[in-house]
Every structure is written in structure tokens, then in C-alpha cells.
Design a protein around this motif. Structure first.
Motif, PDB file in Angstrom:
ATOM      1  N   ALA A 254      23.534  -0.290   4.938  1.00  0.00           N
ATOM      2  CA  ALA A 254      23.628  -0.381   3.476  1.00  0.00           C
ATOM      3  C   ALA A 254      24.918  -1.083   3.056  1.00  0.00           C
ATOM      4  O   ALA A 254      24.900  -1.941   2.162  1.00  0.00           O
ATOM      5  CB  ALA A 254      23.552   1.006   2.859  1.00  0.00           C
ATOM      6  N   THR A 255      26.026  -0.742   3.692  1.00  0.00           N
ATOM      7  CA  THR A 255      27.285  -1.406   3.339  1.00  0.00           C
ATOM      8  C   THR A 255      27.246  -2.872   3.738  1.00  0.00           C
ATOM      9  O   THR A 255      27.745  -3.725   3.012  1.00  0.00           O
ATOM     10  CB  THR A 255      28.486  -0.710   3.994  1.00  0.00           C
ATOM     11  OG1 THR A 255      28.310  -0.684   5.410  1.00  0.00           O
ATOM     12  CG2 THR A 255      28.661   0.693   3.477  1.00  0.00           C
TER      13      THR A 255
ATOM     14  N   GLU B  29      24.566  -4.810   3.920  1.00  0.00           N
ATOM     15  CA  GLU B  29      23.684  -5.529   2.999  1.00  0.00           C
ATOM     16  C   GLU B  29      24.338  -5.728   1.639  1.00  0.00           C
ATOM     17  O   GLU B  29      24.152  -6.767   1.007  1.00  0.00           O
ATOM     18  CB  GLU B  29      22.359  -4.799   2.861  1.00  0.00           C
ATOM     19  CG  GLU B  29      21.498  -4.921   4.098  1.00  0.00           C
ATOM     20  CD  GLU B  29      20.212  -4.117   4.019  1.00  0.00           C
ATOM     21  OE1 GLU B  29      20.060  -3.308   3.077  1.00  0.00           O
ATOM     22  OE2 GLU B  29      19.373  -4.292   4.906  1.00  0.00           O
ATOM     23  N   SER B  30      25.118  -4.752   1.187  1.00  0.00           N
ATOM     24  CA  SER B  30      25.779  -4.915  -0.110  1.00  0.00           C
ATOM     25  C   SER B  30      26.845  -6.004  -0.029  1.00  0.00           C
ATOM     26  O   SER B  30      26.984  -6.808  -0.950  1.00  0.00           O
ATOM     27  CB  SER B  30      26.390  -3.598  -0.577  1.00  0.00           C
ATOM     28  OG  SER B  30      27.436  -3.196   0.271  1.00  0.00           O
ATOM     29  N   LYS B  31      27.569  -6.059   1.078  1.00  0.00           N
ATOM     30  CA  LYS B  31      28.557  -7.120   1.260  1.00  0.00           C
ATOM     31  C   LYS B  31      27.876  -8.474   1.389  1.00  0.00           C
ATOM     32  O   LYS B  31      28.332  -9.473   0.848  1.00  0.00           O
ATOM     33  CB  LYS B  31      29.398  -6.858   2.514  1.00  0.00           C
ATOM     34  CG  LYS B  31      30.361  -5.720   2.369  1.00  0.00           C
ATOM     35  CD  LYS B  31      31.122  -5.495   3.648  1.00  0.00           C
ATOM     36  CE  LYS B  31      32.032  -4.296   3.560  1.00  0.00           C
ATOM     37  NZ  LYS B  31      32.728  -4.041   4.832  1.00  0.00           N
TER      38      LYS B  31
ATOM     39  N   SER C 190      24.911  -9.378   0.221  1.00  0.00           N
ATOM     40  CA  SER C 190      24.312  -9.819  -1.040  1.00  0.00           C
ATOM     41  C   SER C 190      25.379 -10.369  -1.973  1.00  0.00           C
ATOM     42  O   SER C 190      25.146 -11.328  -2.699  1.00  0.00           O
ATOM     43  CB  SER C 190      23.541  -8.689  -1.702  1.00  0.00           C
ATOM     44  OG  SER C 190      24.414  -7.656  -2.101  1.00  0.00           O
ATOM     45  N   ALA C 191      26.568  -9.787  -1.955  1.00  0.00           N
ATOM     46  CA  ALA C 191      27.655 -10.293  -2.782  1.00  0.00           C
ATOM     47  C   ALA C 191      28.074 -11.682  -2.308  1.00  0.00           C
ATOM     48  O   ALA C 191      28.307 -12.585  -3.118  1.00  0.00           O
ATOM     49  CB  ALA C 191      28.843  -9.338  -2.737  1.00  0.00           C
TER      50      ALA C 191
END
Length: 143
Positions: free
Chosen positions: A100-101, A103-105, A107-108
Motif C-alpha cells: 500500500a505504501t 503504491e501510494s508513492k 501513484s504520486a
């Protein structure tokens, strides 16, 4: 006939080469991606390998270790497998958090890349209009 056979083998070679290149690109793109968690069997295997090597120090065959581990795993009851299932479940939870971390990085960073592409894309609009102009000239020639 001979020329056609040579051409078909050349075409196959091109497809194979292109497939290999895309695999390398995918590997490079996913360099920081977390690895999938091991299953309960692989958690068991990591412990079993150490025990098996201690009992059989002269063994150099991976296949022998795998066969012995598989036989022992199949012979184990669900109660015996429970600790390995728990460890695998915990590793899966940890993996989900790191994924999750990641993917969030990612996507940013992909949003930043998209905005950069849009800025670079302004030059490509000019080439589109040039192509359209070339097409209109051909229509004038036909009349």
C-alpha cells in the motif's frame, strides 16, 4: 521457397527479441516493488532446509531436499501446519502494508510523470497540424 523460409525465421526472431526487451523494462520499472509473501509451505521449507542440511551435510541436490520437504508437509496434520500458516498470514499482512505504501508513492510519482508528458506533448500538436496540412494539399491536387 528457400527465401520464404528464411524470412519466416527472421520474423520469429524479431518477436522473441522484442519480448525479451519488454521483460527487462518491466523488471526495471518494478525495481522497488515489494516481493510477494511466501506461502505457509515456503515458510516451512525455510526451516526444513536447515534441519535437512544438518542431518545430511553431504547432500548437494536441491531436488532431494524438495522431495523430502514435500513428503513431510503432506504427512503433517493441520495442527502441525498451524504455526507455519500463522507466520505466513503475518508475512502477508506485512506485505499488504508495504504494498500500500509503495503504491501510494508510485501513484504520486506517476502523476508527476503525467504532468511532465503533457508539457512535452505541446510540441506534438504542431506535428499533428503539419500532417493535416499535408493531407489538405493532396486533396487540392486531386481536383
Amino acid at each position: 521457397m528457400k527465401g520464404k523460409a528464411d524470412a519466416s525465421t527472421k520474423g520469429d526472431g524479431r518477436l522473441k527479441a522484442a519480448g525479451g526487451a519488454s521483460k527487462r523494462k518491466k523488471a526495471a520499472a518494478a525495481a522497488g516493488k515489494p516481493k510477494r509473501p511466501p506461502s505457509a509451505f515456503f515458510v516451512f521449507m525455510s526451516e526444513f532446509r536447515q534441519e535437512y542440511q544438518a542431518e545430511n551435510p553431504g547432500n548437494k541436490s536441491v531436488a532431494n531436499v524438495s522431495k523430502a520437504a514435500g513428503e513431510k508437509w503432506r504427512a503433517m496434520s493441520d495442527e502441525d501446519k498451524a504455526p507455519y500458516v500463522e507466520k505466513a498470514g503475518q508475512k502477508k499482512k506485512d506485505y499488504e502494508k508495504t504494498k500500500a505504501t509503495f503504491e501510494s508513492k508510485e501513484s504520486a510519482s506517476s502523476k508527476k510523470a503525467k504532468t511532465a508528458d503533457v508539457e512535452e506533448g505541446e510540441g506534438s500538436d504542431k506535428s499533428k497540424s503539419e500532417v493535416e496540412d499535408d493531407g489538405s494539399d493532396e486533396e487540392d491536387d486531386d481536383e
